[in-house]
Scaffold this motif. Structure first.
Motif, PDB file in Angstrom:
ATOM      1  N   PHE A  26       0.842  -1.246   0.078  1.00 35.44           N
ATOM      2  CA  PHE A  26      -0.124   0.013  -0.076  1.00 35.44           C
ATOM      3  C   PHE A  26       0.741   1.399  -0.013  1.00 35.44           C
ATOM      4  N   TYR A  60       0.227   3.408  -3.047  1.00 30.99           N
ATOM      5  CA  TYR A  60      -0.755   4.447  -3.004  1.00 30.99           C
ATOM      6  C   TYR A  60      -0.075   5.651  -2.427  1.00 30.99           C
ATOM      7  N   ARG A  61       1.227   5.692  -2.730  1.00 29.74           N
ATOM      8  CA  ARG A  61       1.899   6.896  -2.075  1.00 29.74           C
ATOM      9  C   ARG A  61       1.317   8.105  -2.770  1.00 29.74           C
ATOM     10  N   ARG A  62       1.458   9.151  -2.273  1.00 28.19           N
ATOM     11  CA  ARG A  62       0.888  10.493  -2.713  1.00 28.19           C
ATOM     12  C   ARG A  62       1.775  11.062  -4.108  1.00 28.19           C
ATOM     13  N   GLN A  91      -4.647  14.105  -5.208  1.00 35.73           N
ATOM     14  CA  GLN A  91      -5.100  12.276  -5.330  1.00 35.73           C
ATOM     15  C   GLN A  91      -6.254  12.017  -4.712  1.00 35.73           C
ATOM     16  N   LYS A  92      -7.057  11.474  -5.397  1.00 34.83           N
ATOM     17  CA  LYS A  92      -8.362  10.808  -4.788  1.00 34.83           C
ATOM     18  C   LYS A  92      -8.295   9.755  -3.935  1.00 34.83           C
ATOM     19  N   THR A  93      -8.870   9.494  -3.019  1.00 31.63           N
ATOM     20  CA  THR A  93      -8.870   8.333  -2.245  1.00 31.63           C
ATOM     21  C   THR A  93     -10.276   7.775  -1.821  1.00 31.63           C
ATOM     22  N   SER A  94     -10.242   6.587  -1.578  1.00 26.26           N
ATOM     23  CA  SER A  94     -11.183   5.571  -1.733  1.00 26.26           C
ATOM     24  C   SER A  94     -12.215   6.105  -0.325  1.00 26.26           C
ATOM     25  N   SER A 129      -2.904   9.513   5.347  1.00 27.87           N
ATOM     26  CA  SER A 129      -3.182   8.923   4.145  1.00 27.87           C
ATOM     27  C   SER A 129      -4.508   9.392   3.602  1.00 27.87           C
ATOM     28  N   ARG A 130      -5.274  10.313   4.176  1.00 23.06           N
ATOM     29  CA  ARG A 130      -6.284  11.095   3.714  1.00 23.06           C
ATOM     30  C   ARG A 130      -7.494   9.965   3.621  1.00 23.06           C
ATOM     31  N   LYS A 131      -7.496   9.038   4.269  1.00 26.91           N
ATOM     32  CA  LYS A 131      -8.590   8.069   4.243  1.00 26.91           C
ATOM     33  C   LYS A 131      -9.509   7.967   5.442  1.00 26.91           C
ATOM     34  N   HIS A 132     -10.688   7.827   5.307  1.00 28.83           N
ATOM     35  CA  HIS A 132     -11.380   7.230   6.445  1.00 28.83           C
ATOM     36  C   HIS A 132     -10.944   6.407   7.192  1.00 28.83           C
ATOM     37  N   ALA A 175      -5.414  -1.548   6.720  1.00 26.62           N
ATOM     38  CA  ALA A 175      -6.380  -1.558   5.755  1.00 26.62           C
ATOM     39  C   ALA A 175      -6.802   0.009   5.507  1.00 26.62           C
ATOM     40  N   LEU A 178      -4.851   2.155   5.259  1.00 28.82           N
ATOM     41  CA  LEU A 178      -3.926   2.825   4.083  1.00 28.82           C
ATOM     42  C   LEU A 178      -4.130   2.423   2.598  1.00 28.82           C
ATOM     43  N   TYR A 179      -5.178   1.426   2.546  1.00 31.02           N
ATOM     44  CA  TYR A 179      -5.561   0.786   0.900  1.00 31.02           C
ATOM     45  C   TYR A 179      -6.385   2.115   0.385  1.00 31.02           C
ATOM     46  N   LYS A 180      -5.926   2.060  -0.773  1.00 29.74           N
ATOM     47  CA  LYS A 180      -6.358   3.377  -1.696  1.00 29.74           C
ATOM     48  C   LYS A 180      -6.304   4.637  -1.157  1.00 29.74           C
ATOM     49  N   GLY A 181      -5.393   4.788  -0.392  1.00 30.66           N
ATOM     50  CA  GLY A 181      -5.372   6.222   0.158  1.00 30.66           C
ATOM     51  C   GLY A 181      -4.319   7.197  -0.684  1.00 30.66           C
ATOM     52  N   SER A 182      -4.081   8.342   0.089  1.00 27.00           N
ATOM     53  CA  SER A 182      -2.878   9.116  -0.783  1.00 27.00           C
ATOM     54  C   SER A 182      -1.948   9.388   0.428  1.00 27.00           C
ATOM     55  N   ILE A 183      -0.723   8.302   0.472  1.00 30.19           N
ATOM     56  CA  ILE A 183       0.089   8.330   1.553  1.00 30.19           C
ATOM     57  C   ILE A 183       1.163   9.280   1.499  1.00 30.19           C
ATOM     58  N   ILE A 206     -11.526  12.353  -0.384  1.00 32.29           N
ATOM     59  CA  ILE A 206     -12.296  11.136  -0.424  1.00 32.29           C
ATOM     60  C   ILE A 206     -13.213  11.297  -1.784  1.00 32.29           C
ATOM     61  N   ASP A 207     -13.034  10.114  -2.390  1.00 31.80           N
ATOM     62  CA  ASP A 207     -14.009  10.200  -3.751  1.00 31.80           C
ATOM     63  C   ASP A 207     -15.045   9.690  -3.453  1.00 31.80           C
TER      64      ASP A 207
END
Ligand SMILES: [Cu+2]
Ligand SMILES: [Cu+2]
Lengths: 358, 540
Positions: A79, A83-85, A90-93, B274-277, B336, B338-343, B533-534
């Motif tokens: 990850f 998923y490094r910036r 950059q959009k995240t899930s 990681s800009r993720k929830h 988890a 981190l998954y699909k984040g922007s780290i 977050i998309d």
């Protein structure tokens, strides 16, 4: 197995002693060989029946932990890279949870942990029940040495030394041995890594362990409950012998007797080393728990009750048999009584030895 | 918003003079004073540890310090690190600063009580240190009887010192529990609290419930001494193992007092950077509570070989595995997230990731010690030493250092050198693992703990450990230098440099004004609802 000859039977005793001479030389005099070392990643030498069981579980947990660690770190590393910036926006899930994933990663570890629990528990219970025919051994822990006695062999006693690795426990191979342990002062803990056994040795109660050695050799004995200044020197050597040699060797090593042609003073020095006096008394002036012995003989001692006394034969003998009746000024009553543990000849030998210390 | 008032005085400049600090009722200032205390003691505790490690360079004892000094040093190291550093580190230092800000409150529920607990901590630590030094205490931080009885009355005064410190944590705990219940901003339901708040809350509950046991232990020790009723001392017919039960009944929950707040920081670090929830919010929050409850019934796992009954050993082993499950859930959830984040790999995040590495090792090696037969071999060896350092230092301290970096711009309005931040993080990562990883191997080969001298076969590994210890010293020294440097020379930052979503970032300046907020903030959003977050399409 031959039954032990009572020491009163002089003839039999002589026979045993003769037969044991070479073994004795080997056992008590030869410098102890270095303990076998295994690879740092592996468990230490396995020398008891428990060792195999414990190691199997140890390696099982190691394997399982490795798998989990690789999964966790693998996912994290992947990850981190994936998923490094790359750009500021950059959009995240928008994912926030997942019932099925969370169920799985709770349930799978639970099951695996239960397996480990039951496995460890079964082995532990096995270790708690000594077989009825086990050889009985009494172990006493005291600051900072171990003494070991064998009810089946009266008069036989071994003890460790804080100075050098000393032969402390002798056991036959392939025979269950039960240790009944207690302490006379603080808590110690009896630990033989090669056997994978450990148990606290507690004052005021008896604790028990048993084991069955599977390999001839010499192994480390450590104290693992912190017990004060010389905690790290409260170590000894455990020797496993072929059952045929065991009895002879034990008697040779464990009965402390004046050898033919040995001077009384030399015998006294052996008593000093083998009966634990060295743990508290130095012979070259270093202050320990008790007074140093050099220059003691003939000196005038001041006692805590304000009186003085000349250190003659009578005084020293009394100091050994009833140490708390006369306390040397500046010391506390920490010396155990050796009444019944040292015979008259041994006390005389100690006195002769003290006389030689200037 | 805060920007409009950017020239206004902040909590650091609002009032001046030493008195305005020592008698402040401002939770932020109290938090900072705790922080200074904790860091000073951390330095002291660290130097004690290096003294030990230096002695252990050779197998023979005495080439640097005597056995007596060695024993006093490890007692000081353990006692200072546990009671003066780790327990107050996150809750009292960072927690005090952050809790009202995160809740959108003006202060904690009882500001005076808060100041009192700071003073109790200060006096308690002075008394405790005095006792340890003057009483020549060499019992280890566990004060086991009857060994501790032989050092005169020192055990009573040391327990008393720990108890005074405990009082400070009871007061802080009480304050935090009430604050969380009563002072949340309108709109902040329990499910919208940042996970840091959940962690501080669970910790506070344990503090309030467990610490009184220390008081009971102390009372029994005094009764035994003065009335000569044998309770723990076998010479009077007491039971020394009973002392261990009492001690661990407090001290095991205390382990979670030490680690839960670290979990809270970790959740914030991972989510924000990681800009993720955060993944599995409910599971993480509830597992903190579950850990808090179960932690009260696992104390006996410290005593598998102490002579307690086999049945007790089995029950405690089982419960210990039970506490492992919620801990595993948390770890998986952080990964988890981190998954699909922007780290972004900034310094706080490096500590967040380092935590996952070191804490996973700490947690996974706990399994060895929970398994009864394996624990018999590993108990009181270096394996245990390595395990709890991976948990306490690799968990709490690493999270604490990450938290200091994360909230530094909030506390002082300045940013530190990112470059030196990364360099020191590398030193700490390498140094830490070098010091402690091979201690697992030492322990597994049978090296007992608290040994001043040891059998020569272990020397190489001990040298490695000592070198690692010095790398840690270098790492922490660098941190100290660039953080202090940044106070004067650091780049000024706006209210929300990380673009985080919890109230301490969104609704107040950096550093915050004295009363935290202009007006009462109202919470509409989830604290992990980042703009990146998309939301298109996905329906989660
Ligand atoms: Cu010991
Ligand atoms: Cu515990």
């Amino acid at each position: 197995m031959a039954t032990f000859m009572a020491p009163e039977n002089a003839e039999a005793k002589q026979a045993v002693a003769d037969a044991a001479t070479e073994v004795a030389a080997e056992v008590t005099k030869a410098p102890l060989p270095p303990v076998e070392t295994a690879h740092p990643w592996a468990m230490p030498t396995a020398a008891s029946t428990f060792a195999e069981d414990t190691d199997a579980l140890y390696y099982f947990i190691t394997a399982l932990d490795t798998v989990f660690f690789v999964i966790i770190m693998g996912a994290m590393g992947y990850f981190m890279w994936k998923y490094r910036r790359r750009s500021k926006d950059q959009k995240t899930s928008s994912i926030t949870h997942s019932g099925i994933v969370e169920f799985l990663w709770s349930a799978i570890p639970t099951v695996l942990l239960l397996v480990i629990f039951v496995w460890g528990e079964c082995d532990f219970v096995k270790q708690s029940v000594p077989p009825a025919d086990a050889l009985d051994v009494r172990v006493t822990g005291q600051k900072w040495y171990w003494t070991v006695e064998y009810p089946k062999y009266p008069g036989v006693s071994l003890s460790s030394s804080t100075e050098e690795p000393a032969l402390t426990l002798m056991v036959p191979k392939d025979k269950p041995v039960r240790l009944t342990m207690t302490s006379t002062d603080v808590i110690h803990s009896f630990y033989v890594p090669a056997f994978r056994v450990k148990r606290d040795v507690v004052p005021g109660r008896y604790t028990q362990i048993w084991f069955q050695a599977t390999r001839v050799g010499e192994f480390n004995l450590f104290c693992t409950e912190y017990c004060g200044d010389l905690h790290s020197q409260m170590t000894g050597v455990v020797k496993v012998l072929e059952p045929d040699n065991f009895e002879r060797a034990l008697i040779a090593a464990g009965i402390l007797e004046k050898e033919d042609g040995e001077s009384l003073a030399a015998y006294g020095e052996r008593v000093y080393r083998r009966r634990g006096c060295a743990a508290c008394h130095s012979v070259e002036g270093k202050d320990g728990i008790g007074p140093a012995w050099n220059g003691l003989y003939g000196r005038t001692e001041s006692l805590t009750d304000g009186t003085t006394v000349k250190a003659d034969d009578e005084y020293i003998k009394n100091s050994i048999y009833e140490p708390n009746s006369q306390i040397v000024a500046g010391y506390s009553p920490q010396m155990p009584s050796y009444q019944g543990l040292l015979d008259e000849e041994q006390v005389t030998a100690v006195i002769e030895y003290i006389k030689t210390l200037k | 918003m805060a920007d409009a008032h950017s020239n206004e005085s902040n909590y650091l400049t609002a009032t001046r003079g030493l008195k305005s600090w020592l008698f402040t009722l401002d939770h932020k200032r109290i938090g900072l004073m705790y922080l200074v205390g904790v860091l000073v003691f951390f330095l002291a505790g660290g130097l004690f540890a290096l003294t030990l490690r230096t002695e252990l360079l050779t197998p023979e004892g005495g080439d640097f310090i005597s056995a007596t000094t060695y024993n006093k040093m490890f007692t000081l190291h353990g006692a200072v690190m546990v009671f003066l550093v780790i327990i107050p580190s996150v809750p009292a230092a960072l927690g005090n600063f952050l809790l009202p800000l995160m809740l959108g409150a003006k202060d904690v529920a009882f500001p005076r009580l808060n100041l009192l607990s700071f003073w109790v901590y200060t006096l308690g630590s002075m008394f405790f240190l005095y006792t340890l030094a003057a009483g020549q205490l060499d019992t280890g931080w566990t004060f086991y009887t009857p060994y501790s009885n032989t050092t005169g009355t020192a055990v009573i005064s040391a327990t008393f010192g720990a108890f005074i410190l405990g009082f400070s944590s009871i007061l802080t705990g009480l304050n935090f529990v009430v604050t969380v219940h009563k002072m949340r901003a309108p709109g902040m339901t329990w499910n919208k609290m940042p996970l840091m708040v959940w962690a501080l809350y669970s910790t506070a509950v344990i503090q309030v419930l467990a610490t009184p046991v220390l008081a009971i232990t102390l009372l029994l020790l005094i009764v035994e001494r003065t009335l000569m009723i044998g309770i723990f001392d076998p010479a009077m017919g007491g039971d020394p193992v009973l002392y261990q039960h009492f001690f661990w009944f407090y001290s095991h929950p205390a382990v979670y007092i030490m680690i839960l707040p670290g979990f809270g920081i970790e959740s914030e670090l991972i989510a924000v950077h990681s800009r993720k929830h955060i993944f599995g919010y409910k599971a993480i929050a509830l597992s903190s509570v579950a850990i808090a409850i179960i932690s009260f019934v696992v104390w006996g796992h410290h005593m598998f070989v102490s002579g307690q009954s086999e049945l007790a050993g089995i029950v405690f082993s089982f419960l210990t595995f039970a506490v492992a499950v919620p801990t595993a859930i948390k770890t998986f959830s952080w990964v988890a997230t981190l998954y699909k984040g922007s780290i972004e790999f900034n310094t706080p995040m490096l500590y967040g990731l380092m935590f996952l590495f070191t804490f996973s090792i700490g947690g996974l090696t706990g399994i060895f010690l929970g398994a009864l037969s394996v624990d018999v071999h590993l108990h009181d060896t270096y394996f245990v030493v390595a395990h709890f350092h991976y948990v306490m230092m690799g968990g709490t301290i690493i999270a604490f250092v990450g938290g200091i970096h994360h909230w530094w711009p909030k506390m002082f309005g300045v940013m530190y050198s990112e470059r030196w931040g990364k360099i020191s993080a590398l030193f700490i990562f390498v140094g830490f693992n070098m010091t402690f990883f091979n201690q697992f191997l030492l322990g597994q080969q049978g090296m007992p703990r608290r040994y001043w001298s040891y059998v020569p076969q272990f020397q190489q590994q001990h040298i490695l450990s000592t070198v690692g210890g010095y790398l840690l010293l270098i790492g922490f020294t660098i941190i100290a230098i660039y953080l202090v440097h940044s106070l004067r020379n650091g780049k000024k930052v706006g209210p929300n440099p990380w673009n985080a979503q919890s109230l301490e970032w969104t609704h107040t300046a950096s550093p915050p004004i004295e009363h935290n907020f202009h007006g009462q903030p109202v919470v509409e959003n989830d604290p992990y609802n980042y703009p990146e977050i998309d939301r298109t399409g996905a329906s989660h």
